[in-house]
Design an enzyme around this catalytic site. Structure first.
Site, PDB file in Angstrom:
ATOM      1  N   VAL A 138      24.662 -15.856   0.709  1.00  0.00           N
ATOM      2  CA  VAL A 138      25.998 -15.463   0.256  1.00  0.00           C
ATOM      3  C   VAL A 138      26.042 -15.304  -1.259  1.00  0.00           C
ATOM      4  CG1 VAL A 138      28.406 -16.177   0.115  1.00  0.00           C
ATOM      5  CG2 VAL A 138      27.146 -16.512   2.236  1.00  0.00           C
ATOM      6  N   ASP A 160      21.267 -22.526  -9.097  1.00  0.00           N
ATOM      7  CA  ASP A 160      20.928 -23.184  -7.842  1.00  0.00           C
ATOM      8  C   ASP A 160      20.134 -24.442  -8.162  1.00  0.00           C
ATOM      9  OD1 ASP A 160      20.823 -22.058  -4.681  1.00  0.00           O
ATOM     10  OD2 ASP A 160      19.463 -23.702  -5.154  1.00  0.00           O
ATOM     11  N   THR A 172      28.108 -25.012   4.138  1.00  0.00           N
ATOM     12  CA  THR A 172      28.930 -26.095   4.682  1.00  0.00           C
ATOM     13  C   THR A 172      28.566 -26.258   6.157  1.00  0.00           C
ATOM     14  OG1 THR A 172      30.692 -24.428   4.866  1.00  0.00           O
ATOM     15  CG2 THR A 172      30.899 -26.040   3.108  1.00  0.00           C
ATOM     16  N   THR A 185      32.867 -22.091   3.484  1.00  0.00           N
ATOM     17  CA  THR A 185      33.792 -22.307   4.589  1.00  0.00           C
ATOM     18  C   THR A 185      34.189 -23.775   4.679  1.00  0.00           C
ATOM     19  OG1 THR A 185      32.799 -20.506   5.841  1.00  0.00           O
ATOM     20  CG2 THR A 185      34.097 -22.107   7.077  1.00  0.00           C
ATOM     21  N   CYS A 230      27.921 -19.416  10.376  1.00  0.00           N
ATOM     22  CA  CYS A 230      29.358 -19.112  10.467  1.00  0.00           C
ATOM     23  C   CYS A 230      29.918 -19.378  11.864  1.00  0.00           C
ATOM     24  CB  CYS A 230      29.610 -17.654  10.070  1.00  0.00           C
ATOM     25  SG  CYS A 230      29.540 -17.356   8.284  1.00  0.00           S
ATOM     26  N   ARG A 265      18.845 -21.096   9.912  1.00  0.00           N
ATOM     27  CA  ARG A 265      19.841 -22.158   9.985  1.00  0.00           C
ATOM     28  C   ARG A 265      20.609 -22.137  11.308  1.00  0.00           C
ATOM     29  NH1 ARG A 265      23.405 -21.080   4.845  1.00  0.00           N
ATOM     30  NH2 ARG A 265      22.962 -18.962   5.529  1.00  0.00           N
TER      31      ARG A 265
END
Length: 439
Positions: free
Chosen positions: A22, A40, A90, A125, A265, A336
């Site tokens: 993202v 990062d 998240t 999120t 997501c 992920r």
């Protein structure tokens, strides 16, 4: 002069905290217009970016080599920016509660380096209320500044679809919100620099947070419906994909199909919604059950594979099972929350240790996240059962003849193909001597 105007004139910088699937595209897009710091915590990742290598494959090597983003793992560089975007992951814990560790850590880090008159925008999120109830107090505590007086906060949920080369950051409408109308205007103006199709302002931060979790929960529920149908149709001897093809001839069909629902997501966001709902005394009747159905599909596929192997005369624990694909979606290196791992875990309960092949996945990530040692297509030879779990182009290009050559030549037992993605047509499958099953 507004912060937006100072950014455009080059007097102030934009900073991205979190340079994954993202954050990186956002940083690169802004760097084409204004000065950008890309931060990062992962120093190894930062070095790769500095060398012009893109492990996410979202921008590509040339895009990274040519960008003017100032890559750093030095948090003090954030003091140079007045517009800070937070794009850290998240995930959820093993009990499906939100794991806010990354966003809390990012808030502490930003707070330690927060300059007065800055705007912090969260893209990660979260459940409705998290930005104001969790993040703002951390920023205030770490910085010693007062929100609304010394700095402002907004929320703009990410809508980037990893691996999607059509729906990109620039051509997806972006939700924007701010703690007040002045902040909202600044945030909208800044994002409009890179969002070609425009931004969509909403009245408050909670609403923006809700938009994100609801849009993905809606997709999750629709896919769960199709997965439930697939399990019933399997018992009825009906091919689900053929049903869906017929249904999609109607003008108002939604086009969803059964499948594995993972990733950062759709496989996660509904739990953020149900978590906050539970805290408020409401037990989800639909959203949570949709998640339960989708979380069960990996095991369902593995059980179907075992049934097919037994029906074909194989002894499953002595069979060589090859799983094609590990990432959560096609043509994307992101592993992920991959539900392919659920297939593998269930196979192991039958004492089956499959050969897993994925040309897109990073070998270190596969080992670190799942304890899986990725193999190559050479290792697929002499298979008894092949499970096509992810529709990478490399796998879609395999004809049924190619698949047939991967099976054990001297096999006196039946060959088994589990086509999770429905890549092969029924009429073509029926012309082979393969025992097949489609989700």
């Amino acid at each position: 002069m507004s912060l937006y105007e100072r950014i455009v004139k080059g007097n102030e910088k934009v900073a991205l905290v979190g340079l994954g699937y993202v954050g990186m595209p956002i940083a690169v897009a802004f760097a084409k217009k204004v000065k950008v710091i890309g931060f990062d915590l992962n120093a190894t990742k930062i070095e790769l970016y500095k060398q012009g290598f893109d492990p996410t494959n979202e921008i590509g090597q040339e895009g990274i080599k040519n960008t003017t983003v100032e890559f750093t793992s030095d948090e003090t560089k954030l003091k140079e920016a007045k517009f800070i975007i937070v794009a850290v992951p998240t995930p959820v814990n093993s009990d499906h509660t939100p794991d806010l560790t990354p966003v809390i850590g990012a808030s502490k880090l930003i707070g330690r380096n927060l300059a007065k008159d800055s705007i912090v925008v969260y893209e990660s999120t979260v459940y409705p209320g998290c930005t104001e109830d969790i993040c703002i107090p951390i920023l205030e505590k770490e910085s010693g500044l007062k929100c609304g007086v010394d700095f402002k906060v907004g929320y703009s949920p990410e809508r980037i679809n990893p691996g999607d080369k059509v729906h990109r950051l620039e051509n997806i409408h972006k939700i924007v919100s701010g703690m007040d109308s002045e902040t909202l205007e600044e945030i909208k103006n800044v994002y409009d620099l890179v969002i070609e199709v425009g931004t969509y302002p909403v009245s408050n931060i909670k609403t923006a947070e809700a938009v994100k979790v609801v849009e993905n929960s809606q997709r999750d529920i629709n896919i769960a419906f199709m997965n439930e149908l697939a399990m019933v149709f399997d018992r009825m001897g009906i091919d689900t994909n053929e049903v869906v093809d017929g249904m999609n001839t109607k003008w108002n069909a939604l086009g969803f199909r059964p499948g594995l629902v993972g990733g950062h997501c759709i496989g996660v966001d509904p739990y953020y919604f149900t978590y906050e709902a539970e805290k408020l005394g409401y037990h989800s009747q639909i959203v949570l059950n949709g998640r339960i159905v989708n979380d069960s599909m990996g095991a369902y596929v593995a059980d179907a594979a075992v049934r097919q192997m037994i029906a074909a005369g194989q002894a499953p624990k002595n069979s060589k099972v090859v799983v094609l694909g590990l990432t959560f979606k096609e043509n994307c290196p992101d592993t992920r929350n991959s539900k392919v791992d659920d297939i593998i875990k269930q196979l192991r309960t039958y004492e089956i240790n499959p050969v897993v092949i994925d040309p897109w996945a990073d070998k270190k990530d596969a080992m670190n996240e799942y304890g899986i040692e990725l193999k190559t297509m050479e290792d697929a030879k002499n298979a008894d059962c092949i499970i096509v779990a992810v529709a990478h182009d490399e796998f879609k290009s395999l004809s049924l003849s190619d698949i047939n050559k991967m099976f054990r030549e001297s096999n006196d037992k039946g060959k088994v193909l589990i086509d999770v993605k429905g890549l092969y047509k029924i009429e073509d499958l029926e012309k082979t001597d393969i025992n097949w099953w489609r989700l």
